[in-house]
Design an enzyme around this catalytic site. Structure first.
Site, PDB file in Angstrom:
ATOM      1  N   ASP A  72       1.000  -1.105   0.110  1.00 48.00           N
ATOM      2  CA  ASP A  72      -0.203  -0.134  -0.004  1.00 48.00           C
ATOM      3  C   ASP A  72       0.794   1.262  -0.138  1.00 48.00           C
ATOM      4  O   ASP A  72       1.983   1.198   0.055  1.00 48.00           O
ATOM      5  CB  ASP A  72      -0.987   0.048   1.189  1.00 48.00           C
ATOM      6  CG  ASP A  72      -0.322  -0.842   2.574  1.00 48.00           C
ATOM      7  OD1 ASP A  72       0.906  -0.484   2.340  1.00 48.00           O
ATOM      8  OD2 ASP A  72      -0.987  -0.931   3.436  1.00 48.00           O
ATOM      9  N   ASP A 141      -7.571  -3.247  14.305  1.00 51.15           N
ATOM     10  CA  ASP A 141      -8.903  -3.568  13.924  1.00 51.15           C
ATOM     11  C   ASP A 141      -8.664  -4.836  12.888  1.00 51.15           C
ATOM     12  O   ASP A 141      -9.825  -4.950  12.436  1.00 51.15           O
ATOM     13  CB  ASP A 141      -9.609  -2.376  13.222  1.00 51.15           C
ATOM     14  CG  ASP A 141      -8.796  -1.760  12.070  1.00 51.15           C
ATOM     15  OD1 ASP A 141      -7.568  -2.315  11.740  1.00 51.15           O
ATOM     16  OD2 ASP A 141      -9.262  -1.114  11.649  1.00 51.15           O
ATOM     17  N   HIS A 143      -7.334  -5.186  10.179  1.00 50.37           N
ATOM     18  CA  HIS A 143      -6.913  -4.948   8.811  1.00 50.37           C
ATOM     19  C   HIS A 143      -5.880  -5.556   8.183  1.00 50.37           C
ATOM     20  O   HIS A 143      -4.887  -5.553   9.040  1.00 50.37           O
ATOM     21  CB  HIS A 143      -6.944  -3.405   8.324  1.00 50.37           C
ATOM     22  CG  HIS A 143      -6.005  -2.632   8.660  1.00 50.37           C
ATOM     23  ND1 HIS A 143      -6.226  -1.251   9.366  1.00 50.37           N
ATOM     24  CD2 HIS A 143      -4.529  -2.774   8.875  1.00 50.37           C
ATOM     25  CE1 HIS A 143      -4.915  -0.630   9.765  1.00 50.37           C
ATOM     26  NE2 HIS A 143      -4.041  -1.545   9.280  1.00 50.37           N
ATOM     27  N   GLU A 148      -9.585  -1.805   5.396  1.00 50.35           N
ATOM     28  CA  GLU A 148     -10.398  -1.636   6.635  1.00 50.35           C
ATOM     29  C   GLU A 148     -11.629  -2.503   6.879  1.00 50.35           C
ATOM     30  O   GLU A 148     -12.006  -3.303   5.931  1.00 50.35           O
ATOM     31  CB  GLU A 148     -10.690  -0.221   6.495  1.00 50.35           C
ATOM     32  CG  GLU A 148      -9.522   0.907   6.155  1.00 50.35           C
ATOM     33  CD  GLU A 148      -8.615   0.770   7.471  1.00 50.35           C
ATOM     34  OE1 GLU A 148      -8.468  -0.162   8.226  1.00 50.35           O
ATOM     35  OE2 GLU A 148      -8.092   1.984   7.545  1.00 50.35           O
TER      36      GLU A 148
HETATM   37  P1  PGA Z   1       2.367  -1.615  12.397  1.00 51.49           P
HETATM   38  O1  PGA Z   1       1.149  -1.355  11.261  1.00 51.49           O
HETATM   39  O2  PGA Z   1       3.291  -2.831  11.990  1.00 51.49           O
HETATM   40  O3  PGA Z   1       3.046  -0.482  12.433  1.00 51.49           O
HETATM   41  O4  PGA Z   1       1.674  -2.102  13.598  1.00 51.49           O
HETATM   42  C1  PGA Z   1       0.471  -2.568  10.846  1.00 51.49           C
HETATM   43  C2  PGA Z   1      -0.752  -2.053   9.970  1.00 51.49           C
HETATM   44  O5  PGA Z   1      -1.530  -1.250  10.430  1.00 51.49           O
HETATM   45  O6  PGA Z   1      -0.913  -2.792   8.975  1.00 51.49           O
END
Ligand code: PGA
Length: 280
Positions: A72, A141, A143, A148
């Protein structure tokens, strides 16, 4: 599905890096046969990239014949902004290894036509022969990439508006100012990751414990998009102890009892990783 439980985030990073190294080497890539990796950004995979750089410098792995596709990128954030995923990947990984920059693909969140950008990204993945191993992280959450809660589980690369939880979680990277977090991103879809031959998801920290529980102990649910990978033939989740806090004791015991097998998966020299998917 396999759940590999390590004591802490450092050991998760090491296991993941050893697995990526082994997969690349076992595939013996060359000019006519590239190994295709899907890659995430964020704090979770940072340690894995550090380890992969170490293994590259020690001559244990080369990325010369590896193509990468990132999950992304934010929309409308300059490429040289320190929070852009272009900046993250270049500075934390690509500039330290021997990958040819033209083989390192990242969605362009500043493209004049974002819909076309997403479409052509899918085409590039297809032209590369599909993704051999997609490495991912998740948000609290649940995702995966920026899919999302509520995202279609067969979604493909597209423009996505970020959820409030994600904006709040990512504000820490923008001086704790939620207003500065881009509100949209381009992201591969759940279906894009599902189409990979193998998926490895890294989950660390107690703040992701509920998401891990939703991912493996409850049913497939589009409100916890990571749960879709229960239906992928080759999903590996690598987590630390803290992330297991919401799991049942019997779930944790079951997977911990397989820890010898999980160790063999990164050390076995006979190049038959496939067997670990047949014998669980
Ligand atoms: P993080 O983010 O590794 O910084 O916790 C992961 C994500 O939000 O996909």
């Amino acid at each position: 599905m396999r759940l590999v439980i390590k004591d802490n985030a450092t050991l998760v990073a090491e296991w993941a890096a050893k697995y990526v190294t082994k997969k690349i080497n076992d595939n013996n890539p060359g000019p006519d046969k590239y190994f295709v990796l899907g890659l995430p950004t964020g704090s979770t995979p940072y340690g894995m990239y550090q380890k992969l750089i170490e293994y590259y410098k020690a001559g244990k792995v080369s990325f010369k014949y590896v193509k990468t596709f990132n999950m992304d990128e934010y929309v409308n954030l300059p490429r040289d902004h320190p929070e852009s995923y272009h900046w993250y990947m270049w500075n934390n990984f690509f500039k330290h290894i021997d990958i040819d920059p033209k083989n390192a693909h990242i969605l362009d969140g500043n493209a004049p036509d974002l819909v076309e950008e997403c479409k052509s990204y899918e085409e590039k993945i297809k032209a590369a022969g599909g993704i051999d191993l997609f490495v991912g992280g998740i948000g609290p959450d649940g995702h995966i990439a920026f899919n999302e809660p509520g995202s279609s589980l067969v979604s493909r690369t597209r423009v996505k508006t970020l959820a409030q939880d994600t904006l709040e979680a990512n504000a820490r990277f923008f001086g704790n100012d939620i207003e500065k977090v881009p509100k949209q991103a381009l992201t591969v879809g759940v279906g894009t990751v599902m189409a990979a031959r193998e998926v490895m998801i890294l989950i660390t920290g107690s703040h992701k414990a509920f998401a891990l529980y939703k991912a493996i102990e409850e049913g497939v649910n589009h409100m916890w998009t990571v749960s879709a990978f229960q239906q992928h033939e080759h999903t590996l989740i690598i987590c630390d102890e803290d992330a297991t806090l919401e799991l049942r004791v019997k779930t944790v015991k079951y997977f911990k009892a397989l820890s010898d097998v999980h160790s063999q998966m990164i050390t076995d020299d006979d190049q038959t990783l496939e067997k670990y998917w047949i014998i669980h």
